[in-house]
Design a protein around this motif. Structure first.
Motif, mmCIF file in Angstrom:
data_model
loop_
_atom_site.group_PDB
_atom_site.id
_atom_site.type_symbol
_atom_site.label_atom_id
_atom_site.label_comp_id
_atom_site.label_asym_id
_atom_site.label_seq_id
_atom_site.Cartn_x
_atom_site.Cartn_y
_atom_site.Cartn_z
ATOM 1 N N GLY A 225 54.341 49.104 17.121
ATOM 2 C CA GLY A 225 55.005 50.200 16.409
ATOM 3 C C GLY A 225 55.880 49.717 15.268
ATOM 4 O O GLY A 225 56.207 50.484 14.368
ATOM 5 N N ARG A 226 56.298 48.443 15.320
ATOM 6 C CA ARG A 226 57.179 47.921 14.258
ATOM 7 C C ARG A 226 56.482 46.873 13.409
ATOM 8 O O ARG A 226 57.129 46.145 12.653
ATOM 9 C CB ARG A 226 58.423 47.286 14.903
ATOM 10 N N ASP A 227 55.165 46.784 13.526
ATOM 11 C CA ASP A 227 54.435 45.740 12.814
ATOM 12 C C ASP A 227 54.158 46.171 11.365
ATOM 13 O O ASP A 227 53.462 47.177 11.145
ATOM 14 C CB ASP A 227 53.111 45.484 13.561
ATOM 15 N N PRO A 228 54.696 45.412 10.370
ATOM 16 C CA PRO A 228 54.478 45.807 8.969
ATOM 17 C C PRO A 228 53.010 45.769 8.557
ATOM 18 O O PRO A 228 52.646 46.355 7.533
ATOM 19 C CB PRO A 228 55.292 44.778 8.174
ATOM 20 N N ALA A 229 52.160 45.135 9.362
ATOM 21 C CA ALA A 229 50.735 45.144 9.022
ATOM 22 C C ALA A 229 50.159 46.552 9.169
ATOM 23 O O ALA A 229 49.151 46.887 8.553
ATOM 24 C CB ALA A 229 49.977 44.176 9.942
#
Ligand code: HEM
Length: 332
Positions: A225-229
């Motif tokens: 949920g917090r992955d910039p990908a």
């Protein structure tokens, strides 16, 4: 306040009007949730079966299980007596989940798999454990994020107050597009089920890694949920990203699985979502909110505590005020 609200909704739906039995049951459920949650050494070394025995974790869970079991026996027996009495007097009454399960059991002769007392107790226990931290946690995080982002507060409150006139009702919920986006964004940053546990049915290769059969696999939804990908400005609370977006929580968007996915996905979406929506809509419709001690929004402590769900470490304390001027549409 939020926890007692959601507990009371769960116990009324499951046990009906049985305040004493519910009051005794919740502390046991709470202990079960905190004993069963989080990560332990035994999760890192699942093949060493002695770890939970030596640590006393297993005996603690067995004791809690026995306590819950005997309370559920009492609730079910009480329901059976009440049903027999009502039938003798040809009375009808509103049914709760225990009644529905007893009806099912009575009429299940033709089924291959009868509903045993143990299965009934397991269903009831699951309902209490499943809803214990998840629903109140989501409401608390949503309010925290709304308080930290005054422009979100302004927009969501304007929407809620323009949709409803005197009271919040279930029919109007589908019109609350922005509130729905706020809830989705809350799920993304604060998933109630941060880790989805699975076991591999067969051995496989994934991205060059060999995963043997029967491996314990922990899917980290919090990190995804917090992955910039996958998410632009991933750390920012930005409900707008879900407006005009096809991403939902039905389990098919693998970067967003707040209720899990597949056969083990949460069976209670239709029960939980209206509780989250109605509670937030009511809080936003009837009250204006302030942080205590003139705290600035950006200073609100968002530290997390991981149990079965990720909850706020510190309780969320907010000051409600009622205001008529905030609801011009209802006065005009
Ligand atoms: C906002 C509220 C809720 C959220 C975000 C939530 C989320 C989840 C998640 C992520 C799972 C694991 C799914 C998976 O492994 O694929 C789950 C399982 C489950 N939830 Fe919920 N849940 C919520 C409310 C509730 C409520 C209110 C109940 C009970 C009334 C409930 C009952 C269950 C049960 C019984 C399971 C286990 C299903 C199984 O293993 O087959 N949940 N939930």
């Amino acid at each position: 306040m939020v926890i007692s609200l959601t507990n009371s909704i769960t116990s009324r739906s499951a046990f009906g009007n049985a305040p004493k039995q519910s009051a005794n049951f919740f502390p046991v459920v709470e202990s079960m949730v905190s004993s069963g949650g989080g990560f332990r050494v035994s999760d890192l070394f699942p093949s060493i079966g002695l770890i939970p025995v030596i640590s006393g974790h297993r005996s603690n869970l067995v004791a809690l299980h026995r306590a819950a079991d005997s309370m559920l026996d009492e609730v079910i027996n009480q329901h059976m007596e009440n049903r027999a009495r009502r039938r003798r007097r040809l009375q009808t009454s509103t049914e709760d989940l225990v009644d529905i399960l007893l009806n099912f059991q009575e009429n299940a002769d033709h089924l291959d798999l009868p509903l045993t007392m143990d299965s009934m107790k397991a269903v009831l226990l699951n309902v209490f454990i499943g809803g214990a931290d998840t629903t109140p946690g989501t409401i608390e995080w949503a309010m925290s994020e709304i308080m930290r982002n005054p422009e979100v507060m302004q927009r969501v409150q304007k929407e809620v107050r323009s949709v409803f006139r005197d009271e919040v009702d279930e029919e109007g919920l589908h019109k609350l597009e922005y509130l729905n986006a706020v809830i989705k964004e809350t799920f993304r940053l604060h998933p109630a089920g941060p880790i989805l546990p699975r076991e591999s049915r067969e051995s496989m290769e994934i991205n060059g890694f060999h995963v043997p059969q029967k491996s314990r696999i922990m899917i980290n939804m919090w990190a995804i949920g917090r992955d910039p990908a996958y998410w632009g400005e991933a750390e920012k609370f930005n409900p707008e990203r879900f407006l005009d977006s096809a991403i939902d929580y039905k389990g098919t968007h693998f970067t967003f699985l707040p209720f899990g996915g597949g056969r083990r996905m949460c069976p209670a979406i239709q029960f939980a979502m209206p509780i989250v929506e109605l509670t937030l809509a009511n809080l936003l419709f009837h009250f204006d909110w302030k942080l205590p001690c003139d705290m600035r929004p950006e200073d609100l402590d968002m530290t997390e505590h991981f149990d079965t769900a990720i909850r706020r470490k510190e309780k969320l304390c907010l000051i409600p005020t009622t205001t008529t001027s905030a609801r011009p549409s209802r006065l005009g």
